[in-house]
Design an enzyme around this catalytic site. Structure first.
Site, PDB file in Angstrom:
ATOM      1  N   GLU A   3      -5.003  -8.481  -1.595  1.00  9.91           N
ATOM      2  CA  GLU A   3      -5.522  -8.407  -0.225  1.00  9.91           C
ATOM      3  C   GLU A   3      -6.923  -7.827  -0.291  1.00  9.91           C
ATOM      4  OE1 GLU A   3      -2.935  -6.596   2.790  1.00  9.91           O
ATOM      5  OE2 GLU A   3      -4.704  -5.625   3.650  1.00  9.91           O
ATOM      6  N   GLU A  33       0.807  -1.222   0.000  1.00  2.80           N
ATOM      7  CA  GLU A  33       0.000   0.000   0.000  1.00  2.80           C
ATOM      8  C   GLU A  33       0.842   1.276   0.000  1.00  2.80           C
ATOM      9  OE1 GLU A  33      -2.819  -0.610   3.195  1.00  2.80           O
ATOM     10  OE2 GLU A  33      -3.786  -2.270   2.145  1.00  2.80           O
TER      11      GLU A  33
END
Length: 535
Positions: free
Chosen positions: A319, A202
């Site tokens: 994810e 991220e």
């Protein structure tokens, strides 16, 4: 009834007659599903279902609730029978090791002189913890566990190492790969098999905690690729190079993909499209077909970028927990979440997503397994049924009628025919699905679907798996299969998932708030290799 619009192929009408349920205010509706059987529209990996494991310590809390317990890769009980059997049942299960703290994780090495210190709480640090260390002894234990359970491992590397992170989250400098390279060399030396190495978590687009520009990230991913090429020279199988493992940002992803066309195997993005775990409207979103329809955009955009970039890389969801900040107890770990989860699997596959990694296998309030007892939550069984029944070839499936019905179809996995997934979001209406299929040839002659044994004249059968919540409670953590409660036995064995055998002439009855997998072996399609059942 909708129009019949297939071109020169095999198409199937599935007629749905809605007879009204036991509820006095239920309504009668008609609808249909059209499946184009001439060719597939997308392909998934054979092991499409994937799950994640994270690094969060027990002190990780959200909204006053600490839901991680001893579920970290650093402390989870690897000797638990249920845990082992839950992974073995997939044979194999992809497991991605990573999460927010992966970019604060250092790796003990054989020549390391500094002590290997675990994560410690620090409210002023990014994500609330000081950097921690993975001991080599724990890495050995984890690899023995993964080898015994047959898991395929994707390891997320620390991509912030060596960078300066500014107060606004921007970063300066290139990735320092020294620690990661030593760790990879140790892994190869010990003959531990990695399915893939992933860089960072991220850090793309606007980032979460920190962000790296697409140009710099492309350079760093190239560095990782070169390291893997060197270390694995003459050693097989060579792991995949995957990146960037973050939230989809079209401009950032396009630039990154265009700069890594020759070295990148997989592009990963994350999905938390229901909002925060504390959101009281989660269930309303999950049961809203219009909301679910709106979640397709990232899949569409990424598919388009990959198709136009010239890369051979494929798309994964690396994810997906649905609701961020550890999810919501009795929602993301309860029956109701299977509506969102299975719809996501079906939707992402339509847009050529090859693998979908659920956050988490265990840990938080969105685990496939209970964090304390290790017993499967409802979504575990949804994932396992998908894994066993839904093949790699995705079929074009269009439903007309009630907006409360979701439908997806794949060629059956390692079997003849197709598997149809039906998701009924209606709380009042039972939908009876009558199958009637036609083959549309060049001459436009119609050949009736064979639903009888050509030797005996008896009707063929199909297999049905009806999933419902215990006592009709959407917040139940107990899954019912064909009316029977699914639970592990005293030895920790995963229960068998046995279908109902149903006469092919009977309709498929989809109860309110239920999910049905239907394996139809007698349905032969060009898209599925034109397999023919032996009668």
């Amino acid at each position: 009834m909708g129009s019949f619009s297939c071109q020169m192929g095999i198409c199937i009408w599935v007629f749905l007659f809605i007879f009204g349920s036991v509820f006095a205010d239920s309504k009668v509706e008609n609808g249909s599903v059209l499946i184009d059987g001439e060719s597939g529209i997308a392909e998934t990996d054979s092991n499409f279902v994937c799950a994640t494991m994270d690094w969060w310590p027990p002190e990780k809390c959200d909204y006053g609730t600490c839901s991680w317990g001893q579920a970290s890769l650093l402390n989870v009980d690897l000797s638990n029978n249920i845990f082992q059997n839950a992974i073995k049942a997939f044979s194999p299960l992809k497991i991605r090791l990573g999460g927010s703290l992966q970019d604060e994780l250092v790796y003990e090495t054989e020549d390391q002189t500094e002590p290997c210190i675990p994560f410690s709480q620090n409210t002023s640090a990014m994500f609330g913890f000081n950097p921690g260390c993975l001991p080599l002894s724990r890495w050995d234990e984890l690899n023995n566990f993964f080898n015994e359970t047959g898991a395929k491992i994707i390891f997320g590397l620390n991509a912030l190492n060596g960078r300066e992170v500014h107060a606004d989250g921007s970063t300066v400098g290139a990735w320092d790969s020294t620690n990661a390279e030593s760790f990879i060399r140790y892994t190869v030396k010990k003959n531990y098999t990695m399915y893939a190495w992933e860089l960072g978590n991220e850090l793309c687009g606007s980032g979460v905690g920190a962000r790296v520009t697409a140009a710099q990230y492309a350079t760093d991913t190239t560095t990782l690729s070169n390291i893997v090429e060197e270390i694995y020279d003459g050693i097989g199988p060579k792991p995949l190079i995957i990146s960037p493992g973050g939230f989809f940002d079209a401009n950032w992803f396009k630039e990154f993909i265009n700069k890594t066309t020759d070295i990148l195997d997989v592009v990963t993005h994350h999905i938390y499209n229901l909002g925060a775990g504390v959101d009281k409207g989660l269930v309303e979103k999950i049961l809203n077909p219009s909301y679910l329809d709106g979640l397709a955009d990232p899949f569409k955009q990424l598919e388009n970028i990959l198709e136009t970039s010239g890369t051979s890389a494929s798309a994964w969801v690396g994810e997906a927990g649905g609701a961020y900040n550890s999810g919501h107890h009795l929602v993301t770990d309860a029956f109701v979440f299977s509506f969102w989860y299975l719809d996501q699997l079906g939707m992402s596959a339509v847009y050529d997503t090859k693998t979908y990694c659920r956050q988490t296998l265990i840990g938080g309030n969105y685990g496939l397994l209970n964090t304390t007892t290790f017993e499967p939550n409802p979504d575990y069984y949804s994932a396992l049924l998908w894994h066993r029944l839904m093949g790699e070839t995705v079929l074009s499936t269009n439903f007309t009628g009630s907006k409360k019905m979701r439908s997806y179809a794949h060629c059956a996995k390692e079997s003849d025919g197709i598997t149809l997934l039906l998701i009924n979001l209606d709380n009042l209406t039972t939908i009876n699905v009558n199958l009637s299929a036609n083959t549309l040839l060049k001459s436009r002659a119609q050949i009736e679907l064979v639903t009888q044994d050509t030797k005996t004249g008896e009707s063929t059968t199909r297999e049905e798996y009806h999933l419902t919540a215990k006592d009709g409670d959407l917040h139940s953590q107990t899954m019912m299969l064909n009316g029977n409660e699914l639970t592990v036995n005293s030895a920790g064995d995963i229960p068998p998932l046995e279908p109902l055998l149903v006469n092919s002439l009977e309709p498929i009855s989809v109860a309110p708030y239920s999910i049905v997998f239907v394996h139809i072996p007698y349905l032969t399609l060009n898209a599925c290799g034109n397999l023919v059942m032996e009668f």
